[in-house]
Structures are given as C-alpha cells and as structure tokens.
Design an enzyme around this catalytic site. Sequence first.
Site, short mmCIF file in Angstrom:
data_model
loop_
_atom_site.label_atom_id
_atom_site.label_comp_id
_atom_site.label_asym_id
_atom_site.label_seq_id
_atom_site.Cartn_x
_atom_site.Cartn_y
_atom_site.Cartn_z
N VAL A 1 0.84 -1.20 0.00
CA VAL A 1 0.00 0.00 0.00
C VAL A 1 0.87 1.25 0.00
O VAL A 1 2.05 1.21 0.36
CB VAL A 1 -0.95 0.03 1.22
CG1 VAL A 1 -1.85 -1.19 1.21
CG2 VAL A 1 -0.16 0.11 2.53
N LEU B 1 7.54 -1.06 -7.52
CA LEU B 1 6.93 0.26 -7.54
C LEU B 1 6.73 0.81 -6.13
O LEU B 1 6.82 2.02 -5.90
CB LEU B 1 5.60 0.21 -8.29
CG LEU B 1 5.75 0.01 -9.79
CD1 LEU B 1 4.42 -0.25 -10.45
CD2 LEU B 1 6.43 1.22 -10.43
N LYS B 2 6.48 -0.06 -5.17
CA LYS B 2 6.34 0.39 -3.79
C LYS B 2 7.63 1.01 -3.27
O LYS B 2 7.61 2.10 -2.67
CB LYS B 2 5.92 -0.78 -2.90
CG LYS B 2 6.01 -0.52 -1.40
CD LYS B 2 5.12 0.63 -0.95
CE LYS B 2 5.17 0.76 0.57
NZ LYS B 2 4.41 1.93 1.04
N VAL B 3 8.76 0.37 -3.50
CA VAL B 3 10.01 0.95 -3.00
C VAL B 3 10.41 2.17 -3.82
O VAL B 3 11.07 3.08 -3.29
CB VAL B 3 11.16 -0.08 -2.91
CG1 VAL B 3 10.79 -1.19 -1.92
CG2 VAL B 3 11.54 -0.66 -4.25
N THR C 1 8.19 4.41 -4.90
CA THR C 1 7.40 5.50 -4.31
C THR C 1 7.92 5.86 -2.92
O THR C 1 7.90 7.04 -2.54
CB THR C 1 5.91 5.15 -4.25
OG1 THR C 1 5.70 3.97 -3.46
CG2 THR C 1 5.35 4.90 -5.65
#
EC number: 1.1.1.291
Length: 320
Positions: free
Chosen positions: A117, A166-168, A170
């Site tokens: 998330v 993509l989480k890291v 962001t």
Amino acid sequence: MKIGFIGLGNVGGKLSGSLLRNGKELYVHDLNVDLVADKLADGAKAVSGPAEMMRLCDVVITCLPSPAASDAVMQEMLPEVRPGKIWMEMSTTDEAEVKRLGALVIAAGGAAVDCPVSGGCHRADTGNIAIFAGCDRATFERVLPLLTTMGRRVLHTGDLGSASVLKVVTNYLATAHLVASAEALTTCAAAGMDLNTAYEAIRISSGNSFSHETESQVILNGSRDISFTMDLVKKDIGLFQDVADRAGVPLELNPLMIAMFDDAIARYGERELSPNIIKRLEEATGLCVQAPGFPSEMVDDEPEEPGYEVIPKGAQRAVG
C-alpha cells in the site's frame, strides 16, 4: 470467504480494520497478543499460528516488518497451501524475495499476489489508501474485491514482484521529498521567514508534494509523528538501492540519503520518528523549526469511498 491477516502493526492493524468494518469474516494473528485482543474485540477470530490460518482460510494476507519475517511465516504456512489458496503479501518487501516465496506457493497449487500500500497510515485507517497488485490477471480479478475494500485506488502493476518494485520506488521518492522539505523549512527559518507562510507558499506552488502536505505539518507541529520510523525508512531505501543495483543504475541521491539516515539512527536510535531527520539540521543551526497551528498527527478527513481499479494512461482495461 474466510480471510486471514498476519501482522497487525501500524499498517496491518488499519487494513485489517477495514476488512472488519466492512463485514468480512477475518482471522488474525500477531506476536503481540494485545494487538490480537483489539481485533477480537472488533469481531475477528484468533488462530494458533500461520499454519492453522492457511489451513482454515481461503486467503491469507501478510503485512510484516521485513522480508525475513515474511519468510519465517511462509515456512510455517507452506505445508498447508493447497489449490485454491491465495497468499497476499502486503508488506514492503524485496522483489526477488516475494518472487521466491510466491513461486513456492504457486508450486504447491496456490496463487500469490504482492500488494503493498501507499499513502500513509492515516489513509490506511479509512480504506482510502492506494494499493499496487502484482500477479497474473486472473488472480487479480479474484482478489480485487478485497483490495477495493482495503483501499480506494487499486493498480494492477503486472507480474508478481512488480508491485514491490513500484512500492520501494514510491517510498524512495517520499523519502527524497521528506529530506528536501526538511532542508527547505530549515533554510526558511534561518532566513527569517515566517514558517506558516513558508508552508503555504510551498503547498500552493510547484514545490508541493504529498510529503510536504503531511510530514511538513507534523514537523512544524513538533510532534514529528507520522507513524513511521527511521529503521523502516532505511529498510525501504535500501530495498530501492537493491533494485537499482540489480538493474545496473548508478544512483547518486539514494546513497546520500542512506548515509543521512545511518547518521540519524546512530544519533537518535532506529525507532526515532522519520520526520526527525530534520533534527540533524536543527542541531547544526541551533534552530527549532516549528510553528503554531499545525496538527500533531495526520487524520484522513475524506469519507471512506468504494475502491476501484486504476487504469494506466494509454492502456485499455484488461479482460480476465
């Protein structure tokens, strides 16, 4: 559908709360018995551990503090994985590790999704957070109703592991914005600017960011409480560095930020609140970068809304 949730910390506690609030049948587990007790009071059911949870539930969600913790839990669950079972990894974790563990689940007949998330604990609390999901399209369609219960904007990012990348990415950007905001606010204070005015100038201009609208407020309040700590920042930007290293990208900014947080952790401790990265500048300048009228913590004042799938620009909705 029986849903299991392992890891009831800052983020997991709020995501599981959204499931309970929306009437899902939820089983929970955490090493902290007080966190489990809070969920039982809200209507959840307890299990003895990860193995029993995988045996009982159709879907098991993990939201844990490190790749090592996810691995330890998965080793207990694997003997209970059967066709039809789904593992959803909502931890911020390493792309290579989620692929490795997901392959074990798939080999046992189950399905795997990495679905971290993004958007802050205050939005996780209201079900308005964004969720990335990496998996095959058929599995995505199966878990989409759960994802839209826990989050507002849900993005199918591609194959297993893509969401973790993509989480890291962001989180790296959020850290860069935090560090830049700390430098900007300290410079404004040193230059004699009114910090309430400086905050608004940044907010309404090209200098704005999500981090400024959230973390700058708790910096100026003095609480520095964004429910996120320096060790977690260090983990996240370290994972981003791993992605870049594997891809052969010679980063310049991220290694500097890693060194800054290493220094801050050495000074203040790994569980220090992450916005207190500004303390290094406050100590160097002798300034107290605070101003009246800002909240001590962030609260999502937007009403909870039904979640939906976000379709990337230029793409057409995939058909399962």
